[in-house]
Write a protein that holds these residues in place. Structure first.
Motif, short mmCIF file in Angstrom:
data_model
loop_
_atom_site.label_atom_id
_atom_site.label_comp_id
_atom_site.label_asym_id
_atom_site.label_seq_id
_atom_site.Cartn_x
_atom_site.Cartn_y
_atom_site.Cartn_z
N UNK A 10 38.93 45.63 46.92
CA UNK A 10 37.97 46.31 47.80
C UNK A 10 36.75 45.46 48.11
N UNK A 11 36.49 44.43 47.30
CA UNK A 11 35.29 43.61 47.52
C UNK A 11 35.58 42.37 48.36
N UNK A 27 43.21 46.76 36.04
CA UNK A 27 43.60 45.56 36.79
C UNK A 27 42.37 45.09 37.55
N UNK A 28 42.04 43.79 37.38
CA UNK A 28 40.87 43.25 38.08
C UNK A 28 41.27 42.11 39.01
N UNK A 29 40.44 41.87 40.00
CA UNK A 29 40.70 40.85 41.00
C UNK A 29 40.64 39.46 40.34
N UNK A 30 41.59 38.57 40.72
CA UNK A 30 41.61 37.22 40.14
C UNK A 30 40.44 36.38 40.66
N UNK A 31 39.93 36.76 41.82
CA UNK A 31 38.88 35.95 42.43
C UNK A 31 37.48 36.42 42.05
N UNK A 35 37.13 45.66 40.22
CA UNK A 35 38.16 46.58 39.72
C UNK A 35 39.16 46.92 40.82
N UNK A 36 40.46 46.71 40.54
CA UNK A 36 41.49 47.05 41.53
C UNK A 36 42.00 48.46 41.29
N UNK A 37 42.46 48.72 40.08
CA UNK A 37 42.94 50.06 39.71
C UNK A 37 43.00 50.13 38.19
N UNK A 38 43.11 51.36 37.68
CA UNK A 38 43.18 51.52 36.23
C UNK A 38 44.15 52.64 35.88
N UNK A 39 44.63 52.60 34.67
CA UNK A 39 45.50 53.66 34.17
C UNK A 39 44.62 54.59 33.34
#
Ligand SMILES: [Zn+2]
Length: 205
Positions: A10-11, A27-31, A35-39
């Motif tokens: 999202x960023x 899950x976080x962005x490699x760059x 935060x991408x998503x979480x369980x």
């Protein structure tokens, strides 16, 4: 690879392949490390309790008086539906129809559908019904939170015009709590998380 397996940060909009997570994992962005998503653990139970509490607030908002008006020794109480019908009778047809949709129809449908969805997911049954319910939630959430404007207008009317003889009843506070729960459900929980929940729960079935 399906389109829904790709997630954009999202960023910084870097595309990532979506992988299943273990409970409490993120899950976080490699760059940019966004935060991408979480369980989220216990999301189904959280969803059920909050939407059920919101339904209870709606019942209270319709049973208890919304406004209490005092005329000297005499008093009068107005229920939410009475207030909406009074607007209609006085010729404010559009406002009354709009408030009927925003304060009654959409909130009941949205919370009722969320209760149904989370209940089915908790039981692990009714895969197709749960899917239809979630599609409905996606449509209804676009109109949710318009109720905030109505409550804000109500507060402004009573405060600005200094109607000292008008007091907010229990139904007003119930509506207030409803809105807080609604904002939390719509803002803190993303719709993608609900789809993930649905996919996980019915993966084997
Ligand atoms: Zn990023």
């Amino acid at each position: 690879m399906l389109h829904k397996d790709i997630i954009l940060c999202p960023r910084c909009f870097t595309p990532h392949k979506k992988l299943p997570l273990a409970p409490k994992e993120e899950a976080r962005c490699v760059r940019c490390k966004g935060l991408l998503y979480r369980h989220r653990r216990g999301l189904d139970l959280l969803l059920f309790s909050l939407s059920f509490a919101a339904l209870f607030c709606l019942v209270l908002a319709n049973m208890a008086p919304l406004l209490q008006i005092e005329f000297g020794a005499f008093g009068s109480k107005a229920l939410l539906m009475e207030a909406i019908l009074t607007l209609f009778d006085q010729g404010f047809v559009l406002i009354s129809l709009f408030s009927l949709l925003v304060l009654e129809v959409f909130p009941w449908l949205l919370m009722g559908t969320l209760v149904l969805f989370s209940f089915l997911v908790l039981l692990g049954r009714g895969k197709k019904v749960a899917r239809v319910a979630l599609v409905l939630v996606e449509i209804l959430r676009r109109w949710s939170m318009l109720d905030i404007f109505f409550i804000a207008i109500l507060v402004a009317m009573v405060k600005v015009y200094q109607y000292a003889q008008i007091h907010f009843g229990i139904a007003f506070w119930a509506l207030g709590i409803f809105v807080v729960i609604e904002v939390y459900l719509m803002e803190a929980i993303r719709i993608e998380e609900l789809w993930d929940l649905w996919e996980r729960r019915y993966a084997v079935a």
